[in-house]
Design a protein around this motif. Structure first.
Motif, PDB file in Angstrom:
ATOM      1  N   GLN A   1      40.923  48.515  37.161  1.00 33.38           N
ATOM      2  CA  GLN A   1      40.350  49.396  38.177  1.00 33.38           C
ATOM      3  C   GLN A   1      38.861  49.634  37.926  1.00 33.38           C
ATOM      4  O   GLN A   1      38.056  49.613  38.858  1.00 33.38           O
ATOM      5  N   SER A   2      38.494  49.815  36.666  1.00 30.99           N
ATOM      6  CA  SER A   2      37.086  50.021  36.318  1.00 30.99           C
ATOM      7  C   SER A   2      36.255  48.789  36.663  1.00 30.99           C
ATOM      8  O   SER A   2      35.145  48.905  37.192  1.00 30.99           O
ATOM      9  N   ALA A   3      36.790  47.604  36.362  1.00 29.11           N
ATOM     10  CA  ALA A   3      36.082  46.366  36.674  1.00 29.11           C
ATOM     11  C   ALA A   3      35.915  46.209  38.189  1.00 29.11           C
ATOM     12  O   ALA A   3      34.839  45.818  38.667  1.00 29.11           O
ATOM     13  N   LEU A   4      36.966  46.519  38.949  1.00 27.57           N
ATOM     14  CA  LEU A   4      36.885  46.418  40.404  1.00 27.57           C
ATOM     15  C   LEU A   4      35.865  47.407  40.951  1.00 27.57           C
ATOM     16  O   LEU A   4      35.039  47.059  41.802  1.00 27.57           O
ATOM     17  N   GLU A   5      35.890  48.642  40.461  1.00 30.59           N
ATOM     18  CA  GLU A   5      34.933  49.648  40.918  1.00 30.59           C
ATOM     19  C   GLU A   5      33.497  49.229  40.611  1.00 30.59           C
ATOM     20  O   GLU A   5      32.597  49.387  41.438  1.00 30.59           O
TER      21      GLU A   5
ATOM     22  N   GLY B   1      29.354  39.852  39.593  1.00 25.36           N
ATOM     23  CA  GLY B   1      30.526  39.410  38.854  1.00 25.36           C
ATOM     24  C   GLY B   1      30.248  38.039  38.274  1.00 25.36           C
ATOM     25  O   GLY B   1      29.121  37.543  38.334  1.00 25.36           O
ATOM     26  N   VAL B   2      31.251  37.429  37.717  1.00 25.34           N
ATOM     27  CA  VAL B   2      31.117  36.098  37.136  1.00 25.34           C
ATOM     28  C   VAL B   2      31.658  35.092  38.144  1.00 25.34           C
ATOM     29  O   VAL B   2      32.775  35.238  38.641  1.00 25.34           O
ATOM     30  N   ALA B   3      30.855  34.075  38.417  1.00 31.53           N
ATOM     31  CA  ALA B   3      31.251  33.058  39.392  1.00 31.53           C
ATOM     32  C   ALA B   3      32.491  32.308  38.915  1.00 31.53           C
ATOM     33  O   ALA B   3      32.636  32.024  37.723  1.00 31.53           O
ATOM     34  N   ASN B   4      33.370  31.990  39.856  1.00 34.00           N
ATOM     35  CA  ASN B   4      34.625  31.310  39.549  1.00 34.00           C
ATOM     36  C   ASN B   4      34.389  30.002  38.804  1.00 34.00           C
ATOM     37  O   ASN B   4      35.097  29.688  37.850  1.00 34.00           O
ATOM     38  N   ASN B   5      33.381  29.222  39.224  1.00 34.39           N
ATOM     39  CA  ASN B   5      33.149  27.928  38.586  1.00 34.39           C
ATOM     40  C   ASN B   5      32.746  28.100  37.116  1.00 34.39           C
ATOM     41  O   ASN B   5      33.107  27.279  36.273  1.00 34.39           O
ATOM     42  N   LEU B   6      32.026  29.182  36.773  1.00 34.88           N
ATOM     43  CA  LEU B   6      31.660  29.432  35.374  1.00 34.88           C
ATOM     44  C   LEU B   6      32.891  29.780  34.542  1.00 34.88           C
ATOM     45  O   LEU B   6      33.030  29.334  33.403  1.00 34.88           O
TER      46      LEU B   6
END
Length: 115
Positions: A80-84, A92-97
């Protein structure tokens, strides 16, 4: 079979297990909907022989590289903290990375975890 007999059989079996394995069994049983000793006994009987490759827990690595298990509530709170934070900042961190990093794990050219 009486509860006393079941308790004795469980005790005898648990005494031969490593403490971390006992902890995992107890956590599994305590977080299941059932509280019957028979169900705990079945967990004990049916447990696979654990190896490093098949023993997974949710948690995090602290700065000394020691595994710190997390409760389900702690995992939910961290998520929840990460989503907030993401909703607030949009970063955020790109999916490909993440994919490149995950694919490199266990190879001679492991990449650092993206941040």
């Amino acid at each position: 079979m009486t509860a006393s007999n079941i308790k004795q059989q469980i005790l005898e079996h648990i005494e031969t297990l490593p403490s971390e394995q006992v902890k995992i069994l107890l956590l599994t049983w305590l977080t299941s909907p059932s509280e019957d000793l028979e169900d705990f006994e079945q967990l004990l009987i049916n447990q696979p022989t654990q190896t490093t490759e098949t023993s997974f827990e949710y948690g995090e690595i602290d700065v000394a590289l020691n595994f710190q298990p997390l409760t389900e509530a702690q995992m939910v709170q961290q998520s929840q903290s990460a989503l907030e934070a993401y909703l607030r900042t949009g970063s955020g961190v790109a999916n490909n990375l993440v994919r490149e990093w995950a694919d490199s794990l266990g190879t001679d050219t492991e990449r650092p975890c993206p941040r």
